[in-house]
Design a protein around this motif. Structure first.
Motif, PDB file in Angstrom:
ATOM      1  N   UNK A1123       8.034   2.368 -10.275  1.00 45.24           N
ATOM      2  CA  UNK A1123       8.757   1.457  -9.396  1.00 45.24           C
ATOM      3  C   UNK A1123       9.277   0.335 -10.261  1.00 45.24           C
ATOM      4  N   UNK A1129       9.166  -3.223  -2.906  1.00 47.44           N
ATOM      5  CA  UNK A1129       8.763  -2.011  -2.202  1.00 47.44           C
ATOM      6  C   UNK A1129       8.714  -2.294  -0.714  1.00 47.44           C
ATOM      7  N   UNK A1131       7.110  -2.805   2.486  1.00 48.53           N
ATOM      8  CA  UNK A1131       5.745  -3.276   2.630  1.00 48.53           C
ATOM      9  C   UNK A1131       5.128  -2.956   3.973  1.00 48.53           C
ATOM     10  N   UNK A1133       3.119  -1.051   6.641  1.00 48.20           N
ATOM     11  CA  UNK A1133       2.109  -0.003   6.589  1.00 48.20           C
ATOM     12  C   UNK A1133       2.506   1.091   7.557  1.00 48.20           C
TER      13      UNK A1133
ATOM     14  N   UNK B  11      -2.340  -8.139   7.155  1.00 44.17           N
ATOM     15  CA  UNK B  11      -2.375  -6.791   6.584  1.00 44.17           C
ATOM     16  C   UNK B  11      -1.946  -6.850   5.132  1.00 44.17           C
ATOM     17  N   UNK B  13      -0.251  -4.895   2.829  1.00 38.50           N
ATOM     18  CA  UNK B  13       0.490  -3.629   2.808  1.00 38.50           C
ATOM     19  C   UNK B  13       0.965  -3.235   1.422  1.00 38.50           C
ATOM     20  N   UNK B  14       1.376  -4.190   0.666  1.00 39.41           N
ATOM     21  CA  UNK B  14       1.920  -3.862  -0.645  1.00 39.41           C
ATOM     22  C   UNK B  14       0.909  -4.215  -1.734  1.00 39.41           C
ATOM     23  N   UNK B  32       0.561  -5.257  -7.247  1.00 38.67           N
ATOM     24  CA  UNK B  32       1.546  -4.492  -6.497  1.00 38.67           C
ATOM     25  C   UNK B  32       1.194  -3.022  -6.590  1.00 38.67           C
ATOM     26  N   UNK B  33       1.579  -2.322  -5.553  1.00 40.49           N
ATOM     27  CA  UNK B  33       1.343  -0.874  -5.561  1.00 40.49           C
ATOM     28  C   UNK B  33       2.201  -0.196  -6.611  1.00 40.49           C
ATOM     29  N   UNK B  34       1.760   0.941  -7.053  1.00 38.77           N
ATOM     30  CA  UNK B  34       2.514   1.790  -7.984  1.00 38.77           C
ATOM     31  C   UNK B  34       2.821   1.107  -9.312  1.00 38.77           C
TER      32      UNK B  34
END
Lengths: 1136, 250
Positions: A1123, A1129, A1131, A1133, B11, B13-14, B32-34
């Motif tokens: 990424x 990204x 975000x 869910x 939440x 989420x990321x 951060x994700x990924x």
């Protein structure tokens, strides 16, 4: 006219004077097939109502869907002109540039051609191409200017304007012909001069043969001498027809001349001469005067011809004036069915009137019979051209061959005349469509039989059911069922067999008889393209004109039987017993021995005809794979068939295992794929971009950076790859890599050096030679000798001396003698250099010297001693060169110099074989000497050096290793050494500035001046480089030579054709490997570079793109972020 | 008494949490994700692109920031960036979807490449293309295991593929030189290991050029080494016996 019977055609075939072989040529969509339709309709094969809509000769489904012709197909027509009956073998050809190969196959078989030009579009690229093709094949063209109705209906031109327009088109066509003529004259002259020079050279040897008059130089270009008046199209010559094939009318000037001469009382000959041109009718004087244009009068053509047509169109289509139409029809003497006259579409009425008034088929066929040559009138020039393959002159052919020329000229159908047939292509026909397999109406008797059979089967089935039922009841089924099943199986088996037979498709050869009579079942010679009649005549027994089975094998000559002969009738085939000379035919049963095209004859003296001249060469490459991997064999078989059936497609299996199909263009590709899917392979396939090969190499450290700033010395350190140094691996700043095996018994030091470009080229070019050398060396190491011819030896000596010349300078002192091996695969363009001080090993050239007689006494013993580990080093090198560190592609142009190689073994000294002791002692002493020196350089290897035992000890260990006592946890020692050498080579490679090498095509583009700029645009966009550009003498074509990376060539042909509207036609040939100048691991470092490329600089680095592409394909690690921006990204869910 | 109200629930989420236990305490950072795998592989060099915030937590989802004392006790420094880098490098994490996907894809490709390199079509002696192998692997529903090496899996794949397509490992070409007296005896032992014997030359010593399955190489090597006491030798002539050069189909 009714349907012509087969017998009639057979009778007509026997009279070659009344046979015309012709093809229809034009740019795509100028109306070839429509015209062909009208001609076919004139013979009653299709309804004239459907002519122009049916496209009878487009028999393929995709042809009908796309609306373009994709193959050439033939049909035989009958035409009666006055007393004479003519047989016309008409070949319709495709106009799309992708199928120009089909045009070549058609043109070769013909004596004349109908060239069609669209009255609106004028001369188009393909028009030029077909004119050129007709010219090259020496066949005479006639012109049809088609779609004149469009001038009236679409462009709304007045008749006067239309006349000027038509004049312009005629001029354009003649200009093309003229330029062909001049270029030929110039070419001839060049050839003549060359020949004269040759003659002069020959003359030095044989002065008697050299005529003195040759010495006088001829300054005139020769243009004035050669007569070209016959070449041009002109209506008064009678070789131009004006037509609208869709509306079914067409006329030549003669027709109108005749009509008007009666009406006006002017002689037809006078009218004929004046009807086209700047003449006008002086109404008062009833005289035809010159200078219509200057006096502002209507030219004769407009007044007498065009105005009539214009008024007809005006009345019928535009105004729909019933009364006027009636009046016109009366005056023309035309009767139209009420059904047509009441039709709501005026076009129907129009074509009904026109096709009676001026039927296009009459006009065209009359012109064809009148103007085009019959097979009897074949020019001797054309025959000589056909027969002189390559640069050979006709007169240099054997006498017997020259005699065959008379057979050509006579075109006689006597039994004694030699049979000469040329097959221009093979096409596939459903076995079902063959006449012998066609369903005939059943006779009464057969019907009866069938009924009987059916009844029988029915009773059997009933019985079987009853039996099984009873069997179940009585539990006796075991005994009854087997009795019934075999029969059932049998029938199923038979069914299957017959089905397979039905599905089988056969090849029919598209051919023409040039001399003699072809009979069914006749045996003929098949001349391959390389067949040499002189050789054939020598090898065959004298006077063996009849083809017998027991012949001495002659290269490129085969023998085969013509199983069946067919009359080609478009989609239908009619079986024939014999075909006399001068006709076009289909031959069955040649698929075994004819690939694409061939020359057949009963006389072995016949040389093969010159190969077909293709306007477009195949350049679009795709890799083809079956959807299901298990269907591979089917695919291979299908591709083979495709290759045979398509004159232009090429198929090959590459070293990578890819099945590559090369076609002339995207449309052609599509057709080939469809064919493969539906006819040849009958499996699902997928086509993809072919794998593009790369090479890896190292270069000398660059002096400037990406923005051409001088680097100075600071870069040197940065260039060195960040290798993680471990205790076994050491890297010094000069690029020397030392690596110890895991069990610490051997250490190798390797340095990578770029080879000069010329050396790489030389090595690549002489791969075969090196392979022989390698084999010889191998044989010698085993104590055998491999016999090499003196020629090979000489070639090797030349190679060696050339290498010596190329490898000069301090760095390369004695390098050639120190070459240890070549790689990869032992003959590639990389070198392993033995720079271990004191380590004497026989160089690769060793066998040469021995052959020369310098026999070394101990060579054999020494060889056996070093064999074990020497081989490991070579193997390691081979592995390293086979796949480089950048993207696992082979290396090229890299020299690995082994500068250190020491062995030390912790084991005890063991006894030695007495034979090897002395030799190997000296060897190892030298090997262990080098560490001392190496220690001075680098501290890391101090341990190895310090622990260095006496030479003999090491040597003992070596022997010990081979005795199998050293089985340690790292596996066999030789394997460890291989791995160590490989790793060392890879690290040494990485320590230098590494580059990718891309495969390059040389690209030759023929283009006219107006599209030159666009050609350059496409080339530039695809990283191409123009090498030269020159004008072809006598034409307005430019020839551009460029190089283009293979990686960028996918879709190149299509793009360039689109951008230049077909005016440029490229040819691609693989030429060489070229270093891509950008460094794949480059990132901007200096201020200027940041300024120029930005922080990421991902646009500039072509090499990185290529490298990552390959790595991704191979599943190697690619240094890319999954990424790009973590914050961007999505975000949300999943459960929201 | 607090009432659980979902509306103000936060939440994450990321967020990818990287945990590490050190000095008996649990430390977490929010990333951060990924992104973490890219950081570990070195593709991502910007720490700010990886970390959501540079503070270290005891529990990210509860928002409990780690105490300074604990940090300096566990890591011996109170430089947060330094600690974050350590946790990033050594902590454990849940691999995110895209990371896992790209990982599996890469190893799938890798396996296919290895198979394509090692194997040939026995009929034509030509390799299969990687694409074709990939397709065949999908046909037999091969699933990549992340914890096995690709080479191991490739060998497994070859075995499974043999059932659906014509494939075999490319043979190695070996030259064996055996002393005369052991020759006969050894030959019998070697027989089952050799696929094809291309040439045999028996004068003062037995010389054989043969094709073998690469899997047997070590066995043969061992056999010759032990049985002949080092007198016999074995030489690899080519690692892969494949057709070379392009072939025109005609």
């Amino acid at each position: 006219m009714g349907h012509t019977s087969l017998d009639k055609i057979k009778a007509l075939q026997k009279n070659p004077a009344n046979v015309r072989n012709l093809c229809i040529l034009a740019h795509v969509d100028h109306g070839k097939t429509t015209l062909a339709d009208s001609l076919v309709a004139s013979n009653g094969i299709i309804s004239s109502r459907l002519a122009g809509k049916l496209r009878y000769l487009d028999s393929r489904e995709d042809e009908q869907i796309r609306g373009i012709t994709m193959k050439s197909s033939a049909i035989s027509l009958h035409y009666a002109s006055g007393e004479k009956d003519y047989l016309i073998n008409l070949i319709d050809s495709p106009g799309h540039v992708d199928f120009s190969s089909e045009v070549s196959t058609a043109v070769r078989l013909c004596d004349g051609a109908i060239v069609i030009v669209d009255a609106v579009e004028g001369v188009c690229p393909q028009t030029q191409a077909v004119l050129r093709q007709a010219w090259l094949e020496n066949i005479r063209p006639v012109l049809v200017i088609n779609k004149i109705d469009r001038l009236i209906m679409e462009l709304k031109l007045t008749s006067q304007e239309a006349y000027t327009h038509l004049q312009k088109i005629l001029e354009q066509v003649n200009a093309v012909t003229g330029s062909l003529f001049t270029s030929k004259v110039l070419e001839d002259r060049a050839v003549k001069e060359e020949r004269a020079e040759e003659d002069k050279e020959e003359g030095d040897i044989k002065p008697a043969e050299c005529p003195g008059s040759e010495q006088v130089y001829d300054w005139s270009a020769g243009l004035e001498d050669s007569d070209d008046s016959q070449l041009y199209f002109s209506p008064d010559q009678g070789n131009v027809v004006f037509a609208s094939a869709i509306d079914g009318w067409g006329f030549s000037i003669q027709q109108f001349a005749q009509i008007h001469s009666q009406r006006m009382g002017i002689r037809a000959e006078v009218l004929l001469k004046t009807l086209w041109g700047d003449f006008y009718l002086n109404a008062k004087a009833k005289k035809i005067m010159k200078g219509a244009h200057a006096k502002g009068k209507k030219p004769l053509f407009v007044q007498l011809v065009l105005d009539n047509i214009w008024s007809l169109y005006d009345a019928v289509v535009t105004r729909r004036d019933k009364e006027k139409i009636e009046k016109m029809m009366m005056s023309l003497g035309v009767k139209v069915m009420t059904r047509d006259s009441r039709h709501s579409d005026p076009k129907v009425l129009l074509s009904a009137i026109c096709s009676q008034w001026l039927p296009v088929s009459q006009a065209v066929l009359f012109m064809v019979c009148d103007k085009l040559p019959s097979p009897l009138d074949m020019t001797s020039e054309r025959i000589e051209r056909l027969m002189s393959v390559g640069a050979r002159r006709f007169h240099s052919l054997p006498l017997q061959t020259q005699e065959l020329k008379t057979a050509f000229m006579q075109c006689s159908s006597d039994d004694t005349a030699p049979v000469i047939v040329f097959v221009s292509k093979m096409f596939m026909v459903d076995a079902k469509a063959l006449p012998q397999n066609k369903q005939r109406p059943l006779t009464q008797e057969e019907m009866g039989q069938r009924r009987e059979l059916a009844r029988q089967r029915h009773t059997e089935r009933l019985a079987a059911i009853q039996q099984t039922e009873s069997g179940e009841g009585n539990a006796q089924s075991g005994s009854t069922t087997p009795a019934t099943t075999p029969g059932g199986d049998n029938t199923i088996g038979k069914l299957r067999v017959s089905q397979e037979e039905e599905e089988k498709e056969t090849f029919v050869a598209f051919a023409r008889v040039y001399s003699g009579v072809v009979r069914r079942g006749q045996k003929v010679f098949v001349m391959g393209p390389k067949y040499d009649p002189a050789q054939g005549l020598r090898m065959l027994p004298e006077g063996s004109t009849s083809v017998s089975a027991c012949l001495p094998p002659v290269p490129h000559l085969a023998c085969c039987t013509m199983d069946s002969l067919y009359l080609l009738m478009g989609r239908e085939l009619e079986e024939l017993e014999e075909v006399p000379s001068g006709n076009v035919l289909g031959i069955g049963g040649l698929e075994e021995c004819v690939l694409k095209s061939a020359t057949l004859s009963t006389s072995p003296a016949l040389p093969p005809f010159i190969p077909l001249n293709f306007e477009a060469t195949p350049i679009v490459r795709v890799a083809i794979e079956p959807k299901h991997p298990s269907e591979m064999p089917k695919l291979v078989r299908g591709m083979r068939l495709l290759n045979q059936a398509d004159p232009c497609a090429e198929v090959l299996i590459q070293e990578t295992g890819e099945h590559v199909l090369v076609t002339a263009g995207e449309v052609h590709l599509q057709r080939c794929l469809d064919d493969l899917r539906e006819r040849f392979a009958k499996i699902e396939i997928s086509a993809s971009k072919p794998i593009i090969p790369f090479r890896e190499t190292v270069i000398r450290p660059p002096k400037v950076d990406m923005v051409n700033e001088d680097l100075g010395k600071q870069q040197k350190v940065a260039v060195i790859h960040q290798v993680k140094e471990s205790d076994t691996l050491h890297l010094d700043p000069s690029g020397l890599v030392t690596l110890t095996t895991p069990n610490r018994q051997a250490t190798v030091g390797v340095r990578a050096i770029p080879l000069p470009e010329e050396v790489t080229l030389l090595l690549e070019g002489s791969a075969d030679l090196i392979r022989t050398l390698e084999q010889a060396g191998q044989a010698q190491r085993e104590g055998r000798t491999l016999d090499m011819s003196t020629w090979t030896l000489d070639a090797l000596m030349v190679l060696k001396s050339r290498l010596e010349v190329l490898l000069q300078g301090r760095k390369w002192r004695n390098a050639v003698d120190r070459i240890w091996a070549f790689g990869p695969r032992r003959y590639g363009p990389n070198i392993l250099l033995n720079s271990v001080e004191g380590y004497q090993r026989p160089s690769v050239w060793h066998c040469l010297e021995r052959e020369k007689g310098e026999k070394e006494g101990g060579a054999k013993a020494e060889a056996s001693a070093i064999r074990d580990f020497d081989n490991s080093v070579v193997s390691g090198f081979q592995l390293a060169t086979l796949s480089g560190p950048m993207c696992e592609e082979p290396l090229m142009g890299v020299c690995f110099s082994v500068e250190r190689w020491d062995m030390n073994f912790p084991t005890q000294r063991t006894h030695l074989d007495s034979v090897t002791e002395k030799d190997s002692n000296s060897l190892d002493a030298s090997v262990s000497e080098s560490p001392g020196e190496a220690v001075g350089q680098q501290g890391a290897s101090g341990k190895a050096g310090g622990a260095g035992e006496t030479p003999s000890q090491a040597e003992g260990a070596m022997a010990g290793a081979s005795h199998g006592r050293l089985v340690d946890c790292y596996g066999p020692f030789s394997g460890q050494l291989i791995a160590a050498v490989k790793e060392a080579c890879r690290h040494a490679f990485q320590a230098k500035p590494q580059r990718l090498m891309a495969a390059m095509y040389t690209c030759e583009i023929m283009a006219t001046a107006e599209v030159l700029g666009r050609v350059y645009g496409v080339l530039g966009k695809r990283e191409g480089r123009v090498l030269q550009e020159e004008m072809k003498e006598g034409t307005e074509m430019f020839i551009i030579k460029a190089v283009l990376p293979v990686a960028e060539s996918f879709g190149f042909a299509d793009e360039i054709r689109k951008r230049t509207s077909g005016l440029a036609s490229p040819q691609l040939v693989f030429s060489h490997w070229e270093v891509i100048s950008s460094d794949p691991s480059w990132v901007p470092t200096t201020e200027e570079e940041y300024l120029h490329f930005g922080e990421k600089a991902d646009s500039a680095n072509q090499a990185l793109k290529y490298m990552n592409g390959v790595r991704r394909r191979k599943g190697l690690y690619v240094e890319e972020k999954i990424v790009e921006h973590g914050e961007k990204q999505r975000t949300l869910s999943k459960n929201k | 008494m607090s009432i659980f109200t979902p509306t103000n629930q936060i939440r994450l989420t990321n967020v990818a949490v990287v945990r590490m236990k050190k000095g008996g305490k649990r430390f977490e950072i929010a990333c951060y994700k990924n992104k973490v795998m890219s950081w570990r592989s070195g593709a991502e060099k910007d720490l700010d692109e990886v970390l959501q915030t540079s503070s270290v937590f005891n529990n990210v989802s509860k928002g409990q920031v780690a105490k300074k004392d604990d940090l300096s006790k566990a890591f011996g420094t109170d430089d947060l960036t330094e600690i974050c880098k350590q946790i990033l490098a050594k902590g454990e994490l849940q691999v995110s979807d895209k990371e896992r996907q790209s990982q599996l894809e890469t190893s799938f490709r890798d396996i296919a490449t290895i198979v394509a390199e090692k194997c040939v079509n026995p009929e034509t002696k030509r390799p299969y293309t990687v694409n074709l192998i990939e397709r065949a692997m999908k046909d037999i529903h091969y699933s990549v295991k992340a914890n096995k090496s690709t080479k191991q899996q490739a060998l497994e794949v070859i075995r499974q593929l043999k059932e659906s397509i014509e494939i075999q490992r490319a043979h190695m070409r070996l030259r064996l030189v055996l002393p005369a007296k052991d020759g006969k005896r050894l030959k019998e032992k070697l027989k089952p290991l050799l696929k094809v014997v291309e040439s045999e030359d028996f004068d003062d010593q037995l010389e054989m050029v043969c094709l073998v399955d690469p899997g047997c190489f070590r066995e043969i090597d061992e056999l010759i080494r032990c049985e002949t006491k080092g007198k016999g030798s074995l030489e690899v002539l080519s690692l892969k016996d494949v057709e070379e050069g392009d072939e025109r189909l005609e």
